[in-house]
Scaffold this active site. Sequence first.
Site, PDB file in Angstrom:
ATOM      1  N   ASP A   1     -10.648   3.435   4.426  1.00 20.08           N
ATOM      2  CA  ASP A   1     -11.195   2.080   4.254  1.00 20.08           C
ATOM      3  C   ASP A   1     -12.729   2.130   4.142  1.00 20.08           C
ATOM      4  O   ASP A   1     -13.352   1.154   3.752  1.00 20.08           O
ATOM      5  CB  ASP A   1     -10.828   1.227   5.491  1.00 20.08           C
ATOM      6  CG  ASP A   1      -9.882   0.099   5.136  1.00 20.08           C
ATOM      7  OD1 ASP A   1      -9.651  -0.121   3.928  1.00 20.08           O
ATOM      8  OD2 ASP A   1      -9.384  -0.563   6.060  1.00 20.08           O
TER       9      ASP A   1
ATOM     10  N   LYS B   1       0.842  -1.198   0.000  1.00 15.59           N
ATOM     11  CA  LYS B   1       0.000   0.000   0.000  1.00 15.59           C
ATOM     12  C   LYS B   1       0.874   1.245   0.000  1.00 15.59           C
ATOM     13  O   LYS B   1       0.636   2.197  -0.732  1.00 15.59           O
ATOM     14  CB  LYS B   1      -0.933  -0.005   1.218  1.00 15.59           C
ATOM     15  CG  LYS B   1      -2.065  -0.998   1.088  1.00 15.59           C
ATOM     16  CD  LYS B   1      -2.800  -1.217   2.406  1.00 15.59           C
ATOM     17  CE  LYS B   1      -3.865  -2.312   2.235  1.00 15.59           C
ATOM     18  NZ  LYS B   1      -4.463  -2.740   3.503  1.00 15.59           N
TER      19      LYS B   1
ATOM     20  N   GLN C   1      -4.545  -1.559   9.695  1.00 10.59           N
ATOM     21  CA  GLN C   1      -4.555  -2.866   9.043  1.00 10.59           C
ATOM     22  C   GLN C   1      -5.267  -3.894   9.934  1.00 10.59           C
ATOM     23  O   GLN C   1      -4.913  -4.059  11.105  1.00 10.59           O
ATOM     24  CB  GLN C   1      -3.109  -3.307   8.769  1.00 10.59           C
ATOM     25  CG  GLN C   1      -2.991  -4.622   8.031  1.00 10.59           C
ATOM     26  CD  GLN C   1      -3.492  -4.564   6.589  1.00 10.59           C
ATOM     27  OE1 GLN C   1      -3.269  -3.592   5.880  1.00 10.59           O
ATOM     28  NE2 GLN C   1      -4.191  -5.590   6.173  1.00 10.59           N
TER      29      GLN C   1
END
Length: 303
Positions: free
Chosen positions: A129, A62, A106
Amino acid sequence: MAEMTPQATIPRIIDGKAVAAELRADLGERVARLKSAHGVTPGLTVVLVGDDPASAVYVRNKGKAAEKAGMVAVDIKLAAETSQTDLLAHLAALNADAGVHGILVQLPLPDHLDAGVIVEAIDPDKDVDGLHVINAGRLMARLDGVVPCTPLGCLILLKRTLGSLEGKKALVLGRSNLVGKPMAQLLVRENCTVTVAHSRTRDLADECRAADILVVAAGRPEMVRGDWIKPGAAVIDVGINRVDTGADKPKLVGDVAFDEAAQVAGAITPVPGGVGPMTIACLLENTYTAACRSVGAEPEAPA
Ligand code: NAP
């Protein structure tokens, strides 16, 4: 509605890797224009708690992708035993940092941390997200918010493959907050007629066979067989399953039995190389959008 046939002119294999590469290259140009017009460089911070090797690889990928698109990427690596209070303090600092436009924690987190509490502690405008309950509500209410990356990637693939989705029958197999539910909302927003199926659905194969668009996110290796698919349907396989075949490395398969399904579908995503690469591309899109909104600029749509 004109139905696709297996011989239709649309590509049978939806190449998510190629679409994601195109999006990311285009994003680099949009990021450069945002910098010169508004003096802002999108900043993405990824927080990793613990040392799960697979999560470490995702986080690294990422960061690299964000830097390639001209963004500032920062990884914060915290020890597995980090307390919830300490993690919340990190998030509060990131929420207050004007140079950080996107924050991603994460998942999964170590067991002693409450993922629900952690996600809700992220500023919804920086929640790239799209998992914060405020963003789920915005999606439901058709307000500007942050859309979860994987369903957003699926939608982009569908629109690139089919054009308008209006009036199509869509079935989403799975109802998670991460994929199934937001996917269904996005398809409703595109004027599809949407069915959401799950583990208690009766006659699942029949339900699937009625769909022009089938999005499968069940986490069950090759569950959807070729004869569950309406001839010509567009099939998006979100599943990522590692199955042991006796070889050195586990094999990666989706939730759809690809070889069978590809004989029937009008278009289908492979695993790997379908939805997976779109998820990171959409994370970057969300970070860019958050940066634009932070300075009151209208985000440019991809070319
Ligand atoms: P999840 O939270 O486990 O949800 C799975 C959903 O599938 C649930 O709604 C469940 O129904 C339903 N389901 C499970 N078994 C079923 C069955 N036999 N029949 C009908 N429905 C069934 O999973 P998720 O987070 O949504 O992820 C789904 C898959 O996508 C996983 O393979 C995951 O690895 C993959 N994924 C890929 C990406 C990517 O970037 N490509 C991103 C996220 C996830 P109930 O609600 O009734 O339990």
